[in-house]
Design a protein around this motif. Structure first.
Motif, mmCIF file in Angstrom:
data_model
loop_
_atom_site.group_PDB
_atom_site.id
_atom_site.type_symbol
_atom_site.label_atom_id
_atom_site.label_comp_id
_atom_site.label_asym_id
_atom_site.label_seq_id
_atom_site.Cartn_x
_atom_site.Cartn_y
_atom_site.Cartn_z
ATOM 1 N N SER A 27 5.112 43.837 19.896
ATOM 2 C CA SER A 27 5.404 44.231 18.519
ATOM 3 C C SER A 27 4.898 45.641 18.274
ATOM 4 O O SER A 27 3.955 46.102 18.909
ATOM 5 C CB SER A 27 4.756 43.263 17.533
ATOM 6 O OG SER A 27 3.354 43.379 17.590
ATOM 7 N N ALA A 28 5.555 46.307 17.327
ATOM 8 C CA ALA A 28 5.172 47.665 16.951
ATOM 9 C C ALA A 28 5.610 47.917 15.520
ATOM 10 O O ALA A 28 6.570 47.311 15.030
ATOM 11 C CB ALA A 28 5.822 48.681 17.881
ATOM 12 N N ARG A 29 4.912 48.801 14.845
ATOM 13 C CA ARG A 29 5.292 49.216 13.503
ATOM 14 C C ARG A 29 6.312 50.337 13.621
ATOM 15 O O ARG A 29 6.174 51.216 14.456
ATOM 16 C CB ARG A 29 4.080 49.730 12.731
ATOM 17 C CG ARG A 29 2.957 48.750 12.614
ATOM 18 C CD ARG A 29 3.146 47.688 11.608
ATOM 19 N NE ARG A 29 3.248 48.221 10.269
ATOM 20 C CZ ARG A 29 3.698 47.512 9.254
ATOM 21 N NH1 ARG A 29 4.072 46.277 9.431
ATOM 22 N NH2 ARG A 29 3.774 48.021 8.063
ATOM 23 N N VAL A 30 7.322 50.316 12.777
ATOM 24 C CA VAL A 30 8.323 51.370 12.748
ATOM 25 C C VAL A 30 7.886 52.360 11.677
ATOM 26 O O VAL A 30 7.986 52.091 10.489
ATOM 27 C CB VAL A 30 9.729 50.805 12.458
ATOM 28 C CG1 VAL A 30 10.757 51.908 12.423
ATOM 29 C CG2 VAL A 30 10.096 49.752 13.483
ATOM 30 N N ALA A 31 7.367 53.507 12.106
ATOM 31 C CA ALA A 31 6.747 54.454 11.176
ATOM 32 C C ALA A 31 7.770 55.227 10.340
ATOM 33 O O ALA A 31 7.479 55.590 9.212
ATOM 34 C CB ALA A 31 5.871 55.423 11.944
ATOM 35 N N ASP A 32 8.960 55.473 10.873
ATOM 36 C CA ASP A 32 9.910 56.301 10.133
ATOM 37 C C ASP A 32 10.693 55.534 9.075
ATOM 38 O O ASP A 32 11.455 56.113 8.332
ATOM 39 C CB ASP A 32 10.878 56.996 11.093
ATOM 40 C CG ASP A 32 11.676 56.010 11.929
ATOM 41 O OD1 ASP A 32 11.302 54.822 11.964
ATOM 42 O OD2 ASP A 32 12.655 56.427 12.563
ATOM 43 N N ASP A 33 10.503 54.242 8.986
ATOM 44 C CA ASP A 33 11.189 53.430 7.994
ATOM 45 C C ASP A 33 10.416 53.465 6.678
ATOM 46 O O ASP A 33 9.208 53.273 6.671
ATOM 47 C CB ASP A 33 11.297 51.993 8.499
ATOM 48 C CG ASP A 33 12.263 51.162 7.679
ATOM 49 O OD1 ASP A 33 12.418 51.445 6.477
ATOM 50 O OD2 ASP A 33 12.861 50.250 8.230
ATOM 51 N N PRO A 34 11.089 53.686 5.558
ATOM 52 C CA PRO A 34 10.365 53.741 4.284
ATOM 53 C C PRO A 34 9.742 52.408 3.875
ATOM 54 O O PRO A 34 8.787 52.380 3.122
ATOM 55 C CB PRO A 34 11.442 54.165 3.278
ATOM 56 C CG PRO A 34 12.743 53.890 3.933
ATOM 57 C CD PRO A 34 12.514 53.970 5.415
ATOM 58 N N HIS A 35 10.255 51.307 4.395
ATOM 59 C CA HIS A 35 9.694 49.985 4.073
ATOM 60 C C HIS A 35 8.633 49.560 5.082
ATOM 61 O O HIS A 35 8.103 48.468 4.984
ATOM 62 C CB HIS A 35 10.798 48.934 4.012
ATOM 63 C CG HIS A 35 11.830 49.223 2.969
ATOM 64 N ND1 HIS A 35 11.549 49.162 1.628
ATOM 65 C CD2 HIS A 35 13.113 49.603 3.070
ATOM 66 C CE1 HIS A 35 12.637 49.476 0.943
ATOM 67 N NE2 HIS A 35 13.596 49.754 1.812
ATOM 68 N N THR A 36 8.338 50.378 6.053
ATOM 69 C CA THR A 36 7.356 50.119 7.105
ATOM 70 C C THR A 36 7.591 48.744 7.714
ATOM 71 O O THR A 36 6.879 47.795 7.465
ATOM 72 C CB THR A 36 5.919 50.238 6.579
ATOM 73 O OG1 THR A 36 5.819 51.399 5.781
ATOM 74 C CG2 THR A 36 4.942 50.331 7.719
ATOM 75 N N ARG A 37 8.603 48.663 8.500
ATOM 76 C CA ARG A 37 8.987 47.390 9.106
ATOM 77 C C ARG A 37 8.212 47.100 10.376
ATOM 78 O O ARG A 37 7.629 47.972 10.984
ATOM 79 C CB ARG A 37 10.475 47.418 9.446
ATOM 80 C CG ARG A 37 11.351 47.525 8.243
ATOM 81 C CD ARG A 37 12.760 47.722 8.695
ATOM 82 N NE ARG A 37 13.667 47.313 7.652
ATOM 83 C CZ ARG A 37 14.829 46.741 7.870
ATOM 84 N NH1 ARG A 37 15.242 46.519 9.083
ATOM 85 N NH2 ARG A 37 15.597 46.394 6.880
ATOM 86 N N GLU A 38 8.267 45.861 10.777
ATOM 87 C CA GLU A 38 7.688 45.400 12.042
ATOM 88 C C GLU A 38 8.836 45.219 13.031
ATOM 89 O O GLU A 38 9.874 44.671 12.691
ATOM 90 C CB GLU A 38 6.974 44.079 11.806
ATOM 91 C CG GLU A 38 6.163 43.593 12.954
ATOM 92 C CD GLU A 38 4.779 44.211 13.008
ATOM 93 O OE1 GLU A 38 4.191 44.192 14.080
ATOM 94 O OE2 GLU A 38 4.313 44.697 11.982
ATOM 95 N N ARG A 39 8.662 45.697 14.250
ATOM 96 C CA ARG A 39 9.696 45.604 15.284
ATOM 97 C C ARG A 39 9.141 44.781 16.437
ATOM 98 O O ARG A 39 8.022 45.008 16.885
ATOM 99 C CB ARG A 39 10.055 46.993 15.781
ATOM 100 C CG ARG A 39 11.087 47.021 16.858
ATOM 101 C CD ARG A 39 11.337 48.457 17.311
ATOM 102 N NE ARG A 39 11.968 48.460 18.605
ATOM 103 C CZ ARG A 39 11.335 48.494 19.769
ATOM 104 N NH1 ARG A 39 10.033 48.551 19.810
ATOM 105 N NH2 ARG A 39 11.992 48.479 20.896
ATOM 106 N N PHE A 40 9.933 43.830 16.919
ATOM 107 C CA PHE A 40 9.537 42.984 18.039
ATOM 108 C C PHE A 40 10.543 43.164 19.165
ATOM 109 O O PHE A 40 11.739 43.315 18.921
ATOM 110 C CB PHE A 40 9.518 41.508 17.625
ATOM 111 C CG PHE A 40 8.479 41.180 16.599
ATOM 112 C CD1 PHE A 40 7.206 40.820 16.982
ATOM 113 C CD2 PHE A 40 8.783 41.222 15.252
ATOM 114 C CE1 PHE A 40 6.243 40.527 16.036
ATOM 115 C CE2 PHE A 40 7.831 40.926 14.304
ATOM 116 C CZ PHE A 40 6.558 40.578 14.696
ATOM 117 N N LEU A 41 10.043 43.123 20.393
ATOM 118 C CA LEU A 41 10.908 43.155 21.571
ATOM 119 C C LEU A 41 10.501 41.991 22.464
ATOM 120 O O LEU A 41 9.380 41.947 22.966
ATOM 121 C CB LEU A 41 10.790 44.473 22.325
ATOM 122 C CG LEU A 41 11.681 44.602 23.550
ATOM 123 C CD1 LEU A 41 13.154 44.527 23.153
ATOM 124 C CD2 LEU A 41 11.416 45.887 24.280
#
Length: 105
Positions: free
Chosen positions: A48-62
């Motif tokens: 998992s990683a935080r998506v920094a460029d998203d204005p809603h600060t989403r969580e990304r999973f792979l």
């Protein structure tokens, strides 16, 4: 101490005593459950990683899959800032390899 600074000190003291606002997050077991129910991916690993460029600060999973027939590069999932995995979106589409059926004949 002046009369004007007393309310300001009361507000400051209250802010220090109140717990900080918790950040909503989707847990790893919720993502594993979602993948088990919605995909053919048998999860062997999950990053998992935080998506920094998203204005809603989403969580990304792979997720990496044991059976790579439909998801050879894994499955990517993006979740908004909530605690509910039902709000998450699968970004990786299931792949079909019809030319492999020709080899079975």
């Amino acid at each position: 101490m002046s009369v004007r600074s007393a309310p300001a000190l009361a507000v400051l003291a209250a802010a220090l005593l109140l717990p900080a606002a918790a950040r909503a997050e989707v847990k790893e077991y919720q993502i594993r459950r979602m993948l088990m129910l919605k995909t053919d991916c048998t999860v062997t690993g999950l990053d998992s990683a935080r998506v920094a460029d998203d204005p809603h600060t989403r969580e990304r999973f792979l997720a990496t899959c044991e059976n790579v027939s439909h998801y050879p590069d894994g499955v990517e999932i993006v979740c908004p800032e909530t605690e509910d995995e039902r709000d998450c979106t699968l970004l990786t589409a299931k792949r079909e390899f019809p030319h492999l059926r020709l080899l079975a004949r």
